[in-house]
Design a protein around this motif. Structure first.
Motif, mmCIF file in Angstrom:
data_model
loop_
_atom_site.group_PDB
_atom_site.id
_atom_site.type_symbol
_atom_site.label_atom_id
_atom_site.label_comp_id
_atom_site.label_asym_id
_atom_site.label_seq_id
_atom_site.Cartn_x
_atom_site.Cartn_y
_atom_site.Cartn_z
ATOM 1 N N PHE A 147 0.819 -1.201 0.000
ATOM 2 C CA PHE A 147 0.000 0.000 0.000
ATOM 3 C C PHE A 147 0.859 1.259 0.000
ATOM 4 O O PHE A 147 0.614 2.198 -0.750
ATOM 5 C CB PHE A 147 -0.942 -0.016 1.212
ATOM 6 N N ARG A 148 1.865 1.268 0.862
ATOM 7 C CA ARG A 148 2.730 2.438 0.912
ATOM 8 C C ARG A 148 3.463 2.612 -0.410
ATOM 9 O O ARG A 148 3.593 3.709 -0.932
ATOM 10 C CB ARG A 148 3.726 2.299 2.069
ATOM 11 N N ARG A 149 3.902 1.499 -0.951
ATOM 12 C CA ARG A 149 4.623 1.542 -2.216
ATOM 13 C C ARG A 149 3.714 2.043 -3.342
ATOM 14 O O ARG A 149 4.106 2.856 -4.172
ATOM 15 C CB ARG A 149 5.129 0.136 -2.531
ATOM 16 N N ALA B 263 -5.500 5.090 -12.862
ATOM 17 C CA ALA B 263 -6.276 5.487 -11.684
ATOM 18 C C ALA B 263 -5.462 6.448 -10.826
ATOM 19 O O ALA B 263 -4.298 6.191 -10.533
ATOM 20 C CB ALA B 263 -6.652 4.250 -10.874
ATOM 21 N N LYS B 264 -6.073 7.535 -10.416
ATOM 22 C CA LYS B 264 -5.374 8.563 -9.646
ATOM 23 C C LYS B 264 -5.254 8.166 -8.175
ATOM 24 O O LYS B 264 -6.240 7.805 -7.532
ATOM 25 C CB LYS B 264 -6.093 9.894 -9.750
ATOM 26 N N THR B 265 -4.051 8.232 -7.656
ATOM 27 C CA THR B 265 -3.816 8.047 -6.226
ATOM 28 C C THR B 265 -3.914 9.408 -5.562
ATOM 29 O O THR B 265 -3.220 10.354 -5.962
ATOM 30 C CB THR B 265 -2.430 7.426 -5.979
ATOM 31 N N LEU B 266 -4.762 9.532 -4.552
ATOM 32 C CA LEU B 266 -5.059 10.828 -3.940
ATOM 33 C C LEU B 266 -4.419 11.026 -2.577
ATOM 34 O O LEU B 266 -4.073 12.146 -2.200
ATOM 35 C CB LEU B 266 -6.581 11.004 -3.819
ATOM 36 N N ASP B 267 -4.254 9.948 -1.804
ATOM 37 C CA ASP B 267 -3.756 10.123 -0.443
ATOM 38 C C ASP B 267 -3.320 8.775 0.123
ATOM 39 O O ASP B 267 -3.698 7.715 -0.400
ATOM 40 C CB ASP B 267 -4.851 10.727 0.443
ATOM 41 N N TYR B 268 -2.538 8.845 1.179
ATOM 42 C CA TYR B 268 -2.112 7.653 1.914
ATOM 43 C C TYR B 268 -2.167 8.003 3.392
ATOM 44 O O TYR B 268 -1.660 9.048 3.818
ATOM 45 C CB TYR B 268 -0.693 7.252 1.501
ATOM 46 N N VAL B 269 -2.818 7.140 4.169
ATOM 47 C CA VAL B 269 -3.030 7.440 5.587
ATOM 48 C C VAL B 269 -2.555 6.274 6.438
ATOM 49 O O VAL B 269 -2.852 5.108 6.145
ATOM 50 C CB VAL B 269 -4.533 7.705 5.876
ATOM 51 N N GLU B 270 -1.814 6.596 7.506
ATOM 52 C CA GLU B 270 -1.461 5.612 8.530
ATOM 53 C C GLU B 270 -2.129 6.057 9.816
ATOM 54 O O GLU B 270 -1.933 7.183 10.277
ATOM 55 C CB GLU B 270 0.056 5.536 8.708
ATOM 56 N N GLU B 271 -2.951 5.176 10.386
ATOM 57 C CA GLU B 271 -3.739 5.567 11.556
ATOM 58 C C GLU B 271 -3.973 4.360 12.452
ATOM 59 O O GLU B 271 -4.478 3.335 12.008
ATOM 60 C CB GLU B 271 -5.076 6.155 11.088
#
Length: 355
Positions: free
Chosen positions: A55-57, A71-79
């Motif tokens: 996912f991070r990659r 497909a557009k990547t918009l954000d990455y969240v770690e929570e």
């Protein structure tokens, strides 16, 4: 199974889960509302910790590419120890589901359209130095079913930068990624070098995968076989023979032969012998195909064992047997087709039998 997120749950302080959408081999997918931009997005989260690196990659690599066929990547969240990937919401289905569930193969006109747009998406990624490394029908999203109104490459989970010097062996990176069930599913579309020496995979491997995908949807069979049996055929460059129906009809033969010849260039064993993605786009631009809307209907009748009419929600549509690609449908069997003004009645071309 519907994942672990509940409707109304907020991720990253801005993404409100609306509902569960689907799941893939490594991930759950939800529809969420971005409260900052008021945009509906796809929210993806891994099924297990082993997929978190993907996912991070994917976020880092895919965010570099901006093209209508990606497909557009918009954000990455770690929570709270979990990871989430935010992408544009594509209201469609993957290529396998969209086209290969109701038909075993697709006519050359539609294959040519898919070929061209797939090449464009991969070319855009390559312009940014991104090697996808996992191209297959389930990683290609289609909007509009047989109309293919949009086509977008997605899932850059095992992609890499072509010039990156990654010491993944020490981290178990490529080893763990390629050992997944995803890799097994991708074998029919893996270039020879991806099988023999995965650490050497570069841009040409994606071009090889395009060729394999295109022949699969045209033939209705994997061009080198499926599963582990495909490995030997790929490394020996021993593809199956072209099915007779693909070129037996003079109506479709010229375009089918162009597609087969062009795909064959992509499937050269030596990476340096394949066209670049840019060159492939230029070659695909010479393919001539209809872009008329596809419609659904059923065969109403045949006359003189030569022509007949297709029953639709509107006027009946005339068709000739030579306008059918592949197996001839029987009376009352369902078909998908394009049509144009034929004078006294609309005329269908091409016609494709549905299961």
């Amino acid at each position: 199974m519907t994942g672990t997120l509940a409707p109304g749950q907020t991720i990253g302080g801005r993404y409100v889960v609306q509902h569960y959408l689907a799941e893939g081999g490594m991930q759950f997918v939800y529809v969420a509302q971005d409260t900052v931009t008021d945009r509906v997005v796809a929210l993806k989260t891994p099924k297990n910790p082993s997929a978190e690196k993907r996912f991070r990659r994917s976020a880092i690599v895919a965010a570099k590419v901006n093209h209508p066929n990606v497909a557009k990547t918009l954000d990455y969240v770690e929570e709270n120890g979990a990871t989430f990937l935010v992408e544009e919401l594509i209201e469609g289905e993957d290529l396998k589901v969209a086209l290969l569930t109701r038909t075993d193969y697709v006519d050359p006109y539609l294959v040519a359209k898919i070929f061209r747009h797939l090449a464009k998406g991969v070319s855009a990624a390559h312009h940014n130095g991104v090697v996808h490394r996992d191209l297959k029908p389930t990683n290609i999203m289609v909007v509009g079913g047989y109309n293919v109104a949009e086509l977008k490459v997605t899932d850059f989970g095992i992609a890499k930068m072509a010039e990156a010097e990654l010491d993944e062996a020490a981290e178990g990176g490529d080893a763990s990624l390629s050992a997944s069930a995803t890799a097994l599913g991708a074998i029919p579309y893996m270039a020879p070098e991806a099988i023999d020496a995965p650490e050497t995979v570069g841009l040409p491997a994606d071009v090889w995968s395009i060729g394999a995908i295109v022949l699969h949807i045209l033939y209705g069979n994997y061009p080198y076989g499926s599963g582990l049996r495909a490995v030997g055929n790929i490394t020996k460059n021993s593809p199956i023979s072209t099915p007779q129906f693909v070129t037996s009809n003079s109506q479709f033969r010229p375009l089918a032969e162009e597609i087969i010849e062009l795909a064959g260039r992509c499937l050269q064993s030596a990476p340096e012998d394949r066209p670049t993605a840019d060159q492939l786009v230029e070659m695909c631009d010479t393919l001539c195909y209809t872009v008329s809307d596809r419609k659904l209907g059923s065969v109403k009748n045949y006359h003189y064992d030569a022509y007949g009419f297709i029953r639709t929600s509107g006027d009946d549509v005339f068709f000739h047997k030579d306008s059918v690609f592949g197996e001839l449908p029987k009376v009352n069997e369902s078909v998908v087709f394009s049509c144009y003004d034929g004078g006294q009645a609309p005329r269908a071309l091409p016609v494709l039998k549905l299961k």
